[in-house]
Scaffold this active site. Structure first.
Site, mmCIF file in Angstrom:
data_model
loop_
_atom_site.group_PDB
_atom_site.id
_atom_site.type_symbol
_atom_site.label_atom_id
_atom_site.label_comp_id
_atom_site.label_asym_id
_atom_site.label_seq_id
_atom_site.Cartn_x
_atom_site.Cartn_y
_atom_site.Cartn_z
ATOM 1 N N ARG A 1 39.105 47.358 38.034
ATOM 2 C CA ARG A 1 37.856 47.686 38.722
ATOM 3 C C ARG A 1 37.966 47.305 40.188
ATOM 4 N NH1 ARG A 1 33.427 44.978 34.826
ATOM 5 N NH2 ARG A 1 32.779 44.261 36.863
ATOM 6 N N LYS B 1 32.201 39.084 27.663
ATOM 7 C CA LYS B 1 30.979 39.510 26.976
ATOM 8 C C LYS B 1 31.068 40.960 26.522
ATOM 9 C CE LYS B 1 28.246 38.455 30.393
ATOM 10 N NZ LYS B 1 29.250 38.004 31.353
ATOM 11 N N ARG C 1 44.777 40.290 36.023
ATOM 12 C CA ARG C 1 44.331 41.635 35.631
ATOM 13 C C ARG C 1 44.475 42.604 36.795
ATOM 14 N NH1 ARG C 1 38.635 42.013 32.766
ATOM 15 N NH2 ARG C 1 37.837 41.611 34.840
ATOM 16 N N ARG D 1 18.429 37.745 33.222
ATOM 17 C CA ARG D 1 19.340 37.082 34.158
ATOM 18 C C ARG D 1 18.681 35.870 34.825
ATOM 19 N NH1 ARG D 1 23.999 40.287 35.844
ATOM 20 N NH2 ARG D 1 23.767 42.396 35.065
ATOM 21 N N ARG E 1 30.177 36.404 42.532
ATOM 22 C CA ARG E 1 29.444 36.679 41.298
ATOM 23 C C ARG E 1 29.243 35.397 40.481
ATOM 24 N NH1 ARG E 1 32.415 41.227 38.339
ATOM 25 N NH2 ARG E 1 30.566 41.259 37.026
#
Length: 193
Positions: free
Chosen positions: A135, A13, A127, A88, A146
């Site tokens: 991160r 996103k 990643r 959300r 999540r």
């Protein structure tokens, strides 16, 4: 053009929002950024939000709607904006609909980046392994949590917006450029020039 990007964490996103910003010249409104800006500005609502955050609590929907309302009245939002991180939940979606209706500014489109969760987990693992600046929350376990929150709280927005005729689905598993092309086709369809 007022639009929302939906999709689970890791769906791309943020990358796609940057490209839409460049194409349409409208801002991406992140709830986190808006909260920080309101607090930094010392506005009444910013002071309320700061007190809540200082206690380690979540900012209420009322305060978030107040912050969003003020932000979308700013000149850079005159041509529209992308909402990032709001709504959300179904309650927030209803509050947003009321806010926009009250301002005479309709939501034009909701674009869902549909992805395969197993492939997302693999993306995150890759990643994290390849990046020096990954991160801290880029772990498979964090992503699983999540994703669970997303399925529980945010995924119900998909049928909500589908019923309103606002939802368009884009295959988020394609290459970044192919996803951008698909989003551009949706934007052309809804009249984003």
């Amino acid at each position: 053009m007022i639009l929302i990007l939906l999709g689970p964490p890791g769906a791309g996103k943020g990358t796609q929002a940057e490209r839409i910003v460049q194409r349409l010249g409208i801002p991406q409104l992140s709830t986190g950024d808006m909260l920080r800006a309101a607090v930094a500005a010392g506005s009444d609502v910013g002071q309320k939000a700061k007190a809540i955050m200082d206690r380690g609590e979540l900012v209420s929907d009322d305060i978030m709607v107040e912050i969003i309302s003020a932000r979308i009245d700013e000149p850079d939002c005159a041509k529209g904006f992308i909402l990032d991180g709001f709504p959300r939940t179904l309650v927030q979606a209803d509050r947003l609909a009321d806010l926009l209706a009250g301002k005479g500014r309709p939501l034009n489109v909701v674009i869902e980046l549909r992805v395969d969760e197993d492939a997302l987990l693999e993306r995150i693992r890759t990643r994290a392994a390849e990046s020096k600046d990954a991160r801290a929350d880029d772990t498979a376990e964090t992503l699983k949590k999540r994703l669970s929150v997303y399925r529980e709280q945010t995924a119900p927005l998909i049928p909500y917006y589908e019923e309103k005729g606002l939802l368009r689905v884009v295959d988020g598993m394609r290459s970044i450029d192919e996803v951008t092309d698909a989003i551009n086709a949706v934007l052309n369809e809804v009249g984003a020039g």
